[in-house]
Design a protein around this motif. Sequence first.
Motif, PDB file in Angstrom:
ATOM      1  N   LEU A  94       0.839  -1.196   0.000  1.00  0.00           N
ATOM      2  CA  LEU A  94       0.000   0.000   0.000  1.00  0.00           C
ATOM      3  C   LEU A  94       0.873   1.244   0.000  1.00  0.00           C
ATOM      4  O   LEU A  94       1.994   1.241   0.515  1.00  0.00           O
ATOM      5  CB  LEU A  94      -0.912   0.024   1.234  1.00  0.00           C
ATOM      6  CG  LEU A  94      -2.069  -0.974   1.249  1.00  0.00           C
ATOM      7  CD1 LEU A  94      -2.642  -1.101   2.656  1.00  0.00           C
ATOM      8  CD2 LEU A  94      -3.162  -0.541   0.300  1.00  0.00           C
ATOM      9  N   SER A  96       0.405   5.913  -0.360  1.00  0.00           N
ATOM     10  CA  SER A  96      -0.486   7.009  -0.017  1.00  0.00           C
ATOM     11  C   SER A  96      -0.247   8.174  -0.962  1.00  0.00           C
ATOM     12  O   SER A  96       0.842   8.334  -1.504  1.00  0.00           O
ATOM     13  CB  SER A  96      -0.257   7.463   1.427  1.00  0.00           C
ATOM     14  OG  SER A  96      -1.143   8.520   1.761  1.00  0.00           O
ATOM     15  N   ASP A  97      -1.309   8.974  -1.162  1.00  0.00           N
ATOM     16  CA  ASP A  97      -1.171  10.161  -2.005  1.00  0.00           C
ATOM     17  C   ASP A  97      -1.427  11.432  -1.202  1.00  0.00           C
ATOM     18  O   ASP A  97      -1.760  12.467  -1.757  1.00  0.00           O
ATOM     19  CB  ASP A  97      -2.119  10.090  -3.208  1.00  0.00           C
ATOM     20  CG  ASP A  97      -3.503   9.605  -2.824  1.00  0.00           C
ATOM     21  OD1 ASP A  97      -3.804   9.586  -1.617  1.00  0.00           O
ATOM     22  OD2 ASP A  97      -4.274   9.247  -3.727  1.00  0.00           O
ATOM     23  N   SER A 109      -5.121   8.783   3.458  1.00  0.00           N
ATOM     24  CA  SER A 109      -5.544   7.922   2.359  1.00  0.00           C
ATOM     25  C   SER A 109      -4.492   6.854   2.108  1.00  0.00           C
ATOM     26  O   SER A 109      -3.300   7.155   2.040  1.00  0.00           O
ATOM     27  CB  SER A 109      -5.755   8.763   1.090  1.00  0.00           C
ATOM     28  OG  SER A 109      -6.018   7.950  -0.023  1.00  0.00           O
ATOM     29  N   ALA A 111      -3.542   3.714  -0.493  1.00  0.00           N
ATOM     30  CA  ALA A 111      -3.926   3.353  -1.856  1.00  0.00           C
ATOM     31  C   ALA A 111      -3.205   2.115  -2.374  1.00  0.00           C
ATOM     32  O   ALA A 111      -2.102   1.776  -1.941  1.00  0.00           O
ATOM     33  CB  ALA A 111      -3.647   4.535  -2.790  1.00  0.00           C
ATOM     34  N   LYS A 197      -7.889   2.014  -9.115  1.00  0.00           N
ATOM     35  CA  LYS A 197      -7.184   2.469  -7.910  1.00  0.00           C
ATOM     36  C   LYS A 197      -8.112   2.384  -6.712  1.00  0.00           C
ATOM     37  O   LYS A 197      -9.209   2.938  -6.724  1.00  0.00           O
ATOM     38  CB  LYS A 197      -6.690   3.910  -8.081  1.00  0.00           C
ATOM     39  CG  LYS A 197      -5.811   4.383  -6.918  1.00  0.00           C
ATOM     40  CD  LYS A 197      -5.194   5.734  -7.210  1.00  0.00           C
ATOM     41  CE  LYS A 197      -4.200   6.118  -6.125  1.00  0.00           C
ATOM     42  NZ  LYS A 197      -3.556   7.412  -6.408  1.00  0.00           N
ATOM     43  N   ARG A 199      -8.712   3.129  -2.632  1.00  0.00           N
ATOM     44  CA  ARG A 199      -8.252   3.995  -1.545  1.00  0.00           C
ATOM     45  C   ARG A 199      -9.068   3.725  -0.281  1.00  0.00           C
ATOM     46  O   ARG A 199     -10.300   3.779  -0.306  1.00  0.00           O
ATOM     47  CB  ARG A 199      -8.427   5.477  -1.900  1.00  0.00           C
ATOM     48  CG  ARG A 199      -7.362   6.047  -2.797  1.00  0.00           C
ATOM     49  CD  ARG A 199      -7.536   7.536  -2.941  1.00  0.00           C
ATOM     50  NE  ARG A 199      -6.698   8.087  -3.984  1.00  0.00           N
ATOM     51  CZ  ARG A 199      -7.001   9.156  -4.704  1.00  0.00           C
ATOM     52  NH1 ARG A 199      -8.141   9.788  -4.496  1.00  0.00           N
ATOM     53  NH2 ARG A 199      -6.186   9.603  -5.630  1.00  0.00           N
ATOM     54  N   ILE A 201      -9.851   5.369   3.148  1.00  0.00           N
ATOM     55  CA  ILE A 201      -9.746   6.774   3.562  1.00  0.00           C
ATOM     56  C   ILE A 201     -10.291   6.983   4.967  1.00  0.00           C
ATOM     57  O   ILE A 201     -11.395   6.522   5.302  1.00  0.00           O
ATOM     58  CB  ILE A 201     -10.500   7.694   2.580  1.00  0.00           C
ATOM     59  CG1 ILE A 201     -10.004   7.475   1.144  1.00  0.00           C
ATOM     60  CG2 ILE A 201     -10.319   9.162   2.976  1.00  0.00           C
ATOM     61  CD1 ILE A 201     -10.768   8.281   0.104  1.00  0.00           C
TER      62      ILE A 201
END
Length: 451
Positions: A94, A96-97, A109, A111, A197, A199, A201
Amino acid sequence: MEDAEVLELYELNYSDIMILSSTNPSSSSPEELEKIELMTRTVMETLGPRGPGLLAITGVPNASELREELLPLARKLALLDHESRKRILKEHNLGSDVPLKNPGRSVSSFAMQLRYSDDRESTESKQASGVGHSLHPEENNHDFEESCNKEFKNLGSTFRELGFCMMELGLRLAQICDKAIGGNELEQSLLESYAAKGRLIHYHSLLDGLLLKEVDRSRSCSKKANNNKRDQDYLSSRQKPSESSNACDVKSSGIHSNLWQQWHYDYGIFTVLTAPLFLLPSYSLTTETEESCVEKCSSPIGHTCLQIFDPNQNKILMAKAPPESFIIQVGESADIISKGKLCSTLHSVSRPTKLESLSRETFVVFLQPAWNKTFSISDYPQTNWMFEKQCLVTSEKELQLGRDECKPSQEIQRIVPPLSSRLKDGMTFAEFSKETTKQYYGGSGLQSNRC
């Protein structure tokens, strides 16, 4: 916008979506065919220019258990110290953005790319062989790390399994829309992309901000002294709000205040998301343990906190969906590919101001076309280019009324770049997504300085 009108989403049962997407309805009776035609027409009206652009799917097998297992992990991941979280994310592939080192963030988040080739059989095979379920801690891991290993051992496999389930829902809906529109461009566009994609959250409560700052100050969170100080800080903040604890909410005003996520369109084909889970932690100054008592609740405020702007009514609506349902909303790519027969949803996520310790957990899968998918807009309706409505008024009284009625769209326009400024004929999806991201969040983008 907690006083906004509530919109109860149109509900489509999983058994119905299977029937509607079937390739052989000819064996059905006349009554069944009439029912299929009515449901298909309702789906298209709901997702079309005169509808809200989103609906709810209920009764999905095994979804409730997967949702119950995965969603609470969002908050637990968000509140871990950075190094522990980084290790767990790496173990489960995993990323993250969002900047997870920032303790003042309002959203965390997590992802992962989900590939259509990795079907459920391969996922189940991995689960049977233990892949994705067991972590391999380093020799010098402490009890805290071992506890994390145990708590997050199914993170990756559950993420994938629920993600594939949601991808199937998106594909089924694409098949339904293709049959109504003609051709199979939506489904084919999804399959050609090879991936979606996912996510997980966590939308932070104000309490989470205090906890993250405490974790940032000290990695040793198990001592009673730290617990008491944290709880005293939290109780003090409830009695006398601090300007620095959430400057964005204190200083912001108007329609964009108290938002977990700012107004935007998704630019893919469909966005599939779980109905959110809300968590309400409670703390006691006499507690001997670090863990709090967390109450799970489906909708303490009567809706999902997902709000949409309806240009037909020129108003903001709060989406309400069954607790264990999935919500599917239309993205701009579906709008373009369908030549306007599907209508993308302008939306944001509101933060309840009266429940400052309430957090929101959800899992989202973004279904998009291949990056080299080329968009043709020669047949796209020009009336769909801009969502804003013109307020035509004559008298002074009507002028004032018109200003009041147009205020929502005028304020939202300030931060949402119109489709016509981001899309040119012959653009690939990659070029369109790059231009969209630039206009939303680039140096001159009006959302580039979000809190």
